[in-house]
Structures are given as C-alpha cells and as structure tokens.
Design a protein around this motif. Structure first.
Motif, mmCIF file in Angstrom:
data_model
loop_
_atom_site.group_PDB
_atom_site.id
_atom_site.type_symbol
_atom_site.label_atom_id
_atom_site.label_comp_id
_atom_site.label_asym_id
_atom_site.label_seq_id
_atom_site.Cartn_x
_atom_site.Cartn_y
_atom_site.Cartn_z
ATOM 1 N N LYS A 1 0.770 -1.327 0.150
ATOM 2 C CA LYS A 1 0.060 0.246 -0.165
ATOM 3 C C LYS A 1 0.869 1.251 -0.071
ATOM 4 C CE LYS A 1 -2.367 -1.506 3.748
ATOM 5 N NZ LYS A 1 -1.164 -0.449 4.309
ATOM 6 N N THR A 2 1.803 1.141 0.714
ATOM 7 C CA THR A 2 2.732 2.525 0.838
ATOM 8 C C THR A 2 3.462 2.645 -0.583
ATOM 9 O OG1 THR A 2 3.005 2.123 3.459
ATOM 10 C CG2 THR A 2 4.887 3.542 1.838
ATOM 11 N N SER A 3 3.709 1.389 -1.219
ATOM 12 C CA SER A 3 4.433 1.800 -2.621
ATOM 13 C C SER A 3 3.384 2.455 -3.454
ATOM 14 C CB SER A 3 4.684 0.534 -3.123
ATOM 15 O OG SER A 3 6.162 0.128 -2.230
ATOM 16 N N ILE A 4 2.060 1.742 -3.421
ATOM 17 C CA ILE A 4 0.969 2.531 -4.339
ATOM 18 C C ILE A 4 1.085 3.947 -3.962
ATOM 19 C CG2 ILE A 4 -1.323 2.484 -4.703
ATOM 20 C CD1 ILE A 4 -1.152 -0.399 -4.121
ATOM 21 N N THR A 5 0.942 4.394 -2.823
ATOM 22 C CA THR A 5 0.592 5.587 -2.336
ATOM 23 C C THR A 5 2.015 6.282 -2.786
ATOM 24 O OG1 THR A 5 -0.329 5.134 -0.344
ATOM 25 C CG2 THR A 5 0.746 7.315 -0.419
ATOM 26 N N GLU A 6 3.264 6.030 -2.680
ATOM 27 C CA GLU A 6 4.355 6.765 -3.297
ATOM 28 C C GLU A 6 4.185 7.192 -4.505
ATOM 29 O OE1 GLU A 6 7.769 8.709 -1.969
ATOM 30 O OE2 GLU A 6 6.394 7.227 -0.712
ATOM 31 N N ASN A 7 3.688 6.109 -5.439
ATOM 32 C CA ASN A 7 3.556 6.117 -6.766
ATOM 33 C C ASN A 7 2.419 7.224 -7.286
ATOM 34 O OD1 ASN A 7 4.732 4.006 -9.308
ATOM 35 N ND2 ASN A 7 4.700 3.141 -7.142
ATOM 36 N N SER B 1 1.296 12.547 -9.509
ATOM 37 C CA SER B 1 0.639 13.578 -9.436
ATOM 38 C C SER B 1 1.428 14.898 -9.354
ATOM 39 C CB SER B 1 -0.376 13.636 -8.229
ATOM 40 O OG SER B 1 0.559 13.754 -6.899
ATOM 41 N N GLY B 2 2.710 14.657 -9.230
ATOM 42 C CA GLY B 2 3.527 15.861 -9.036
ATOM 43 C C GLY B 2 3.829 16.464 -7.753
ATOM 44 N N SER B 3 3.497 15.607 -6.722
ATOM 45 C CA SER B 3 3.419 16.278 -5.535
ATOM 46 C C SER B 3 4.808 15.923 -4.834
ATOM 47 C CB SER B 3 2.577 15.315 -4.504
ATOM 48 O OG SER B 3 1.166 15.791 -5.025
ATOM 49 N N THR B 4 5.791 15.032 -5.238
ATOM 50 C CA THR B 4 7.011 14.694 -5.018
ATOM 51 C C THR B 4 7.974 14.480 -6.416
ATOM 52 O OG1 THR B 4 6.567 12.249 -5.031
ATOM 53 C CG2 THR B 4 6.380 13.281 -2.867
ATOM 54 N N LYS B 5 9.234 14.887 -6.235
ATOM 55 C CA LYS B 5 10.150 14.885 -7.457
ATOM 56 C C LYS B 5 10.662 13.718 -7.494
ATOM 57 C CE LYS B 5 10.680 19.803 -7.196
ATOM 58 N NZ LYS B 5 11.742 20.951 -7.122
ATOM 59 N N SER B 6 10.653 12.759 -6.527
ATOM 60 C CA SER B 6 11.235 11.616 -6.694
ATOM 61 C C SER B 6 10.443 10.411 -6.185
ATOM 62 C CB SER B 6 12.794 11.299 -5.939
ATOM 63 O OG SER B 6 12.597 11.701 -4.638
ATOM 64 N N GLY C 1 9.728 7.613 -3.873
ATOM 65 C CA GLY C 1 10.534 6.667 -2.445
ATOM 66 C C GLY C 1 10.373 5.297 -2.753
ATOM 67 N N SER C 2 11.276 4.670 -1.853
ATOM 68 C CA SER C 2 11.304 3.291 -1.584
ATOM 69 C C SER C 2 11.103 2.664 -0.174
ATOM 70 C CB SER C 2 12.632 2.610 -2.211
ATOM 71 O OG SER C 2 12.796 1.158 -1.917
ATOM 72 N N VAL C 3 10.150 1.635 -0.286
ATOM 73 C CA VAL C 3 9.971 1.125 1.173
ATOM 74 C C VAL C 3 11.142 0.458 1.653
ATOM 75 C CG1 VAL C 3 8.578 -0.589 2.410
ATOM 76 C CG2 VAL C 3 7.475 0.725 0.644
ATOM 77 N N ASP C 4 11.969 -0.303 0.793
ATOM 78 C CA ASP C 4 13.089 -0.988 1.102
ATOM 79 C C ASP C 4 14.215 0.058 1.405
ATOM 80 O OD1 ASP C 4 11.917 -3.529 0.099
ATOM 81 O OD2 ASP C 4 12.849 -3.548 -1.696
ATOM 82 N N ASP C 5 14.287 1.293 0.818
ATOM 83 C CA ASP C 5 15.437 2.064 1.322
ATOM 84 C C ASP C 5 14.981 2.905 2.502
ATOM 85 O OD1 ASP C 5 16.818 0.925 -0.745
ATOM 86 O OD2 ASP C 5 16.472 2.685 -2.079
ATOM 87 N N GLY C 6 13.646 2.997 2.856
ATOM 88 C CA GLY C 6 13.211 3.664 4.035
ATOM 89 C C GLY C 6 13.106 5.245 3.519
ATOM 90 N N THR C 7 12.834 5.502 2.335
ATOM 91 C CA THR C 7 12.746 6.731 1.737
ATOM 92 C C THR C 7 11.359 7.322 1.399
ATOM 93 O OG1 THR C 7 13.438 6.028 -0.485
ATOM 94 C CG2 THR C 7 15.031 6.879 0.978
ATOM 95 N N THR C 8 10.239 6.538 1.772
ATOM 96 C CA THR C 8 8.719 6.960 1.314
ATOM 97 C C THR C 8 8.495 8.136 2.271
ATOM 98 O OG1 THR C 8 7.911 5.247 3.184
ATOM 99 C CG2 THR C 8 8.351 4.494 0.979
ATOM 100 N N ALA D 1 -2.113 18.199 4.971
ATOM 101 C CA ALA D 1 -0.872 17.232 4.991
ATOM 102 C C ALA D 1 -0.439 16.488 4.170
ATOM 103 C CB ALA D 1 -1.317 16.271 6.166
ATOM 104 N N LEU D 2 0.914 16.573 3.735
ATOM 105 C CA LEU D 2 1.423 15.682 2.733
ATOM 106 C C LEU D 2 2.565 14.882 3.495
ATOM 107 C CD1 LEU D 2 2.180 15.004 -0.057
ATOM 108 C CD2 LEU D 2 3.824 16.743 -0.287
ATOM 109 N N ALA D 3 2.026 13.580 3.930
ATOM 110 C CA ALA D 3 2.752 12.909 4.901
ATOM 111 C C ALA D 3 3.347 13.497 5.992
ATOM 112 C CB ALA D 3 3.722 11.876 3.861
ATOM 113 N N ASN D 4 4.578 13.604 6.067
ATOM 114 C CA ASN D 4 5.191 14.399 7.146
ATOM 115 C C ASN D 4 5.447 15.839 6.953
ATOM 116 O OD1 ASN D 4 7.403 13.862 5.245
ATOM 117 N ND2 ASN D 4 8.802 13.690 6.923
#
Length: 351
Positions: free
Chosen positions: A1-7, A12-17, A19-26, A288-291
């Motif tokens: 689910k988190t990966s889907i949210t990240e996509n 949508s252009g809300s983030t520029k990159s 993030g990865s669950v495995d890398d802890g960058t979501t 809110a946009l995550a954190n």
C-alpha cells in the motif's frame, strides 16, 4: 500500500522522486520504526490533486496488530481502495477489513498488486476472492504475461460483456427492464448505473497492477475519480467534525487529525469540544502531505486537515456539534487478552 501511495504522489507531481519502502525513503512511512521495519505502524494523511480533483488519501497499516488505527480511519473515509497481494491472496485480516467496509457500506475499488511476482496465479486468486469476499465484482482489465517483469495490462470493454451487463441489471431496475426487453443500452447509461452500484456497495471494480514497476497506478487514479463518490459538502450547516487521530510532532507539538463532516472551521476560531464540553481556540489549520504540512486559513465539509491549539482535545472528540453524518465506530477485532496497569500505593509505617 505504501508503494502505491508513493507512486500516486510521484505521478501527481506532489513529489519529485519516487521513494522506496526497502530504502526507507517513502513519504508516508516516515517514523524511524517504519523505515527500519519496512511496514506502516500508523496511518498517514496525504492530500494531492489528480486531474484537478483533490484526493485526501489515508494510508493505513496492513498488519492486524494496528487494527485500532484502521478502526478510527473507517469513521472518516468516503471510499476505499482495498489492496490484495496477487501472491498471498485474501488473508484473514483482509476478510476482517472487508466485513467492516461492508458494515459501513463504504464503496470499494479492489486493487490486486504484485502481478509481476513469480508464481502468480490470478484465476486461483479470483476464485479465492469469490469464496472469501464477493462474487459481485467486475474486471476492468486483462492481465498479460502475469508473474513476469514483462507483465502488462489491457483495458477491457466492460459494457460489451453480457455477464457484466447482467451484473449491473441485477442491482438496477431500470437496466434490468431494458435488458429483459432486449433493448439496446448505451454505454453512457450503463456507466452511470455501474457508478451508482459502486457507490451503493452493490458492485466492486477490480484493477490490477505492480507498484514496484509503476504499473496500473495511472488507471487506478483515473478510476478513483471516475467511480468513487466525492464527499458531501454541507458547508452551510454548523460545524461538525471528528478528531480521528492525534500525533505529537517534534517541532509543532500536538497535532489533531480532523475530518469535517459539516460546516467550516478557520484559524483563530473559538470552537466547542462537544465531548469535553469546553471551548478552545484553533491556532493553526494545515493540509498534510505525509510528514510535510501546508498552512491554510480555513477548511470546510469534506476536508481532512490537521489542526493545532486545542490542548484538552483528544482522539474521538467531536468538535462543533453532534451530527448524524458522523458514523459510529467500527470494531475490527475483539481482544483476546487485556492488561490493566495500576499505580502501587506507598504505605507509611507507624511506630
């Protein structure tokens, strides 16, 4: 689910990159324990736009240990995307959440993720879904080369299928009459009836994808704004809102996550806490946009926002006034073990 949210955030252009669950960058899993474990332990709120439509997305924990958080979220959402793994299929907790969604009659899109994983057998997974959840679904896509990195999706002409038309007719008297009289039914009429059936929790569209490959997320976003209902915006009524979560931020202090069901609220406004029978003043309203947070001056019915300045307020408090629009809490699980902590009394000696 988190990966889907990240996509979704990335597309949508809300983030520029991405993030990865495995890398802890979501964006949504930003607590240290979430980064270390690679799982969600608390719900996160994300607001973004897709084709000029504002989407408030609450990413909830998937593990049964964090069901209490999901229970609170079920009180404030208008619709849901139920994510099922193409490998693991319908699990025990999936069934629990499904029953809660049914009880609340929350419209649902079912999204089958990880169709690229080796060993995927979608026919078997769909058979399990029919047995465990529902037979009242409509496939919107055909999956080609499932279980490989070359997997792709083909959109289906769903209204060209007699089976699908019959499913819609079974829950819509107007379509049933046309169907039985063998009259031609336009795709526009069928689409309107299908959308109504989804909103009434009578039918459930199924989409497929692989978040790791960024496959199927565009279509999911398109169908969210096409099929799922927009919130009712009763802005002329008195304020009625529910605090569904509380979080203590290192920089901002106490943050209250609030769903507004009726009316409006704004910064520096004195509002009544019905549950505590007190009045307190709002000092900040934020999207809110995550954190990450964006300050705004006001919010209205249909919005989910973060507010500050109510020191006595807590989770499940009702703000403004009570309303029939605020649903009752849904219980997902009954505790098998309860623990009570008591303060030990210190007795003084006499003598």
């Amino acid at each position: 689910k988190t990966s889907i949210t990240e996509n979704m955030l990335y597309l949508s252009g809300s983030t520029k990159s991405l993030g990865s669950v495995d890398d802890g960058t979501t964006q949504s899993d930003f607590l240290e324990v979430e980064k270390q474990r690679g799982i969600s332990v608390r719900s996160s709120l994300t607001s973004f736009y897709w084709k000029d439509c504002k989407i408030n997305l609450v990413d909830t924990p998937g593990h049964v240990d964090f069901s209490a958080d999901v229970e609170r979220v079920l009180q404030v959402i208008d619709a849901a995307v139920l994510v099922i793994s193409a490998i693991e299929g319908v699990q025990a907790h999936t069934d629990t959440i499904w029953n809660a969604l049914q009880e609340r009659q929350i419209p649902v899109i079912i999204f089958v993720n990880k169709i690229d994983r080796a060993g995927v057998y979608l026919d078997g997974m769909l058979a399990e879904l029919e047995t465990e959840l529902t037979k009242q679904y409509v496939l919107l896509q055909e999956v080609v080369e499932e279980g490989t990195n070359n997997v792709n999706l083909k959109a289906l002409d769903i209204y060209a299928s007699d089976t699908n038309v019959e499913k819609i007719a079974n829950v819509n008297d107007e379509i049933l009459e046309l169907f039985l009289e063998d009259n031609e039914i336009s795709k526009e009429t069928l689409d309107k009836a299908f959308r109504q059936a989804i909103v009434q929790s009578n039918l459930y569209p199924i989409l497929f994808g692989a978040a790791k490959l960024q496959l199927g997320i565009n279509v999911l976003l398109n169908q969210i704004i096409h099929f799922l209902p927009a919130p009712k915006q009763d802005t002329e009524q008195d304020l009625s809102a529910l605090i569904y979560n509380t979080y203590h931020d290192a920089k901002q202090g106490k943050l209250l996550y609030v769903r507004i069901f009726e009316g409006k609220l704004k910064v520096r406004e004195l509002i009544k806490n019905v549950s505590k029978n007190i009045e307190e003043k709002i000092t900040k309203v934020q999207l809110a946009l995550a954190n990450n947070y964006q300050s705004i001056e006001s919010a209205e019915a249909g919005d989910i926002v973060v507010i500050s300045g109510l020191p006595e307020a807590s989770t499940n408090d009702v703000l403004g006034c009570t309303s029939k629009r605020i649903p009752q809490a849904v219980s997902l699980n009954t505790s098998l073990l309860t623990v009570q902590v008591r303060r030990r009394q210190r007795l003084s000696r006499l003598g």
